[in-house]
Scaffold this motif. Sequence first.
Motif, PDB file in Angstrom:
ATOM      1  N   UNK A 204      43.782 -57.674 -13.512  1.00  0.00           N
ATOM      2  CA  UNK A 204      43.020 -57.898 -14.747  1.00  0.00           C
ATOM      3  C   UNK A 204      43.829 -57.501 -15.976  1.00  0.00           C
ATOM      4  N   UNK A 205      44.521 -56.365 -15.881  1.00  0.00           N
ATOM      5  CA  UNK A 205      45.271 -55.879 -17.033  1.00  0.00           C
ATOM      6  C   UNK A 205      46.297 -56.901 -17.493  1.00  0.00           C
ATOM      7  N   UNK A 206      47.001 -57.497 -16.548  1.00  0.00           N
ATOM      8  CA  UNK A 206      48.011 -58.492 -16.920  1.00  0.00           C
ATOM      9  C   UNK A 206      47.386 -59.796 -17.398  1.00  0.00           C
ATOM     10  N   UNK A 207      46.242 -60.162 -16.818  1.00  0.00           N
ATOM     11  CA  UNK A 207      45.554 -61.351 -17.316  1.00  0.00           C
ATOM     12  C   UNK A 207      45.027 -61.119 -18.733  1.00  0.00           C
ATOM     13  N   UNK A 208      44.496 -59.932 -19.018  1.00  0.00           N
ATOM     14  CA  UNK A 208      44.039 -59.620 -20.372  1.00  0.00           C
ATOM     15  C   UNK A 208      45.192 -59.703 -21.370  1.00  0.00           C
ATOM     16  N   UNK A 209      46.421 -59.340 -20.920  1.00  0.00           N
ATOM     17  CA  UNK A 209      47.574 -59.309 -21.826  1.00  0.00           C
ATOM     18  C   UNK A 209      48.317 -60.639 -21.902  1.00  0.00           C
ATOM     19  N   UNK A 210      48.014 -61.587 -20.994  1.00  0.00           N
ATOM     20  CA  UNK A 210      48.738 -62.869 -20.958  1.00  0.00           C
ATOM     21  C   UNK A 210      48.540 -63.636 -22.265  1.00  0.00           C
ATOM     22  N   UNK A 211      49.526 -64.458 -22.589  1.00  0.00           N
ATOM     23  CA  UNK A 211      49.451 -65.156 -23.876  1.00  0.00           C
ATOM     24  C   UNK A 211      48.384 -66.250 -23.896  1.00  0.00           C
ATOM     25  N   UNK A 212      47.995 -66.775 -22.713  1.00  0.00           N
ATOM     26  CA  UNK A 212      46.915 -67.753 -22.658  1.00  0.00           C
ATOM     27  C   UNK A 212      46.375 -67.835 -21.231  1.00  0.00           C
ATOM     28  N   UNK A 213      45.312 -68.597 -21.040  1.00  0.00           N
ATOM     29  CA  UNK A 213      44.664 -68.707 -19.732  1.00  0.00           C
ATOM     30  C   UNK A 213      45.581 -69.340 -18.692  1.00  0.00           C
ATOM     31  N   UNK A 214      46.353 -70.324 -19.106  1.00  0.00           N
ATOM     32  CA  UNK A 214      47.248 -70.999 -18.171  1.00  0.00           C
ATOM     33  C   UNK A 214      48.294 -70.035 -17.630  1.00  0.00           C
ATOM     34  N   UNK A 215      48.839 -69.190 -18.494  1.00  0.00           N
ATOM     35  CA  UNK A 215      49.820 -68.193 -18.056  1.00  0.00           C
ATOM     36  C   UNK A 215      49.205 -67.251 -17.030  1.00  0.00           C
ATOM     37  N   UNK A 216      47.969 -66.830 -17.255  1.00  0.00           N
ATOM     38  CA  UNK A 216      47.301 -65.907 -16.333  1.00  0.00           C
ATOM     39  C   UNK A 216      47.159 -66.531 -14.949  1.00  0.00           C
TER      40      UNK A 216
END
Length: 429
Positions: A204-216
């Motif tokens: 979750x932490x990395x998804x919250x910090x990702x630049x966009x949804x596709x990156x996550x």
Amino acid sequence: MGRTLALPSFVASLVSTWYGGVLGVGEYSFRYGISNWIVFGVPYYLGAALFAIFFARRARRSELYTVPDQLDRAYGRPAALLGAGVIQVLSSPAPYVLMLGILVQMIFGWRLLPAILIGTFLSTAYSFRGGMRSVVNADNVQFVLMYLGFLIALPLLVFRFGGMNFLRSHVPATHFVWHGGNSPQYIFVWYFIALQTLVEPAFYQRCFAAKDEKTAQRGVVLAIGFWMLFDFLTTFTGIYARALLPRLANPVESYPALAIAFLPPVVQGIFYLGLLATVMSTVDGYTFIGGVNFGRDLVWRWRRDPDDSRVNLYSQIGFLVTAALAVVLAFWFQSAVDLWHDVGSVGVPALLVPIASSYHPRLRMRPAAAAWCIVASGAVALGWLLSKLRPDASGAYLLGVEPIYAGLAVSLLFWIGDRMWRRGNTVAV
């Protein structure tokens, strides 16, 4: 990080942080061969794939900071505080602190306590002030080192001693059977423990910090591929350790012992760096998660402090508390596999259903039901776990059932009961 985490760093940081149990993998591969892939590989690939499909984009879209933030948004402050308490234990770096101490002990010949203390300090000092950006920068370097060590060592072993024919003639036949000699029930339970991936703060932490949804979403999918490659390298290196060191007294030392006995000095040094990088990347990542969870999601949320500027101070205190508790737990258990099993068996039932349903308004429980679901399912799983300590238990769980099954059953009953209550009230109205 200002939600600017790009795809390469996302993948490198997630891969290196989530894969820290390298000595536990070495121990299991030494004992049971390719079953390591079935137990510690496939279940977590499936869990990560489910996360990528159902949670990665939603997590990024939420623009939150932590998992308890999501619980707070869906169910309110009590559920968020309870969830933070569970996460504080679930994200403990204790298994990796133990492995790091063992590695430092073997490399330098120190006693275990100073090895653990110094290893923990060196793994976390740079992120104490630098925060997540420091963790990610360190993970980028450690990602390269962890692969480099095994990519050099394994081909060298194959070239020197031979491939599959050599291994088959020097290890038990069960090393090339999916169960490795273990019972199917023992293996099956790890597929439920691996559901921890769906409540895993590092994801979750990395998804919250990702630049966009596709990156996550893409980042998690790519990470699965890298974990598959690393599992191939670590599993077969562990099997070589069993073939070449059949009388090794402590299999948890299989990788370092293999390096000492059969790798030339330069390669030995690179291999040690790979082992250290694999563990250190997880120690720093989980200590950081624990610090933020303690400071922001427990202290700051509990105090309802209106001053956001104090969050960093609380998190730094939490950082120290997390590291200290990890050292204590490492000495208490002295088995990484036991820690994974026990913590996952309690944490997953407590959080899985409340978090999974929180992203869908139509599936959410009432706030009070969600809070009681966390308490009851976690308490039942913990009680079931402790049932093996009964004087007449002989190390067996109550009714011969794994704790995670009992906890998940209670959690699902709460969710179903809440759905029925809502439906009954809707019909009555």
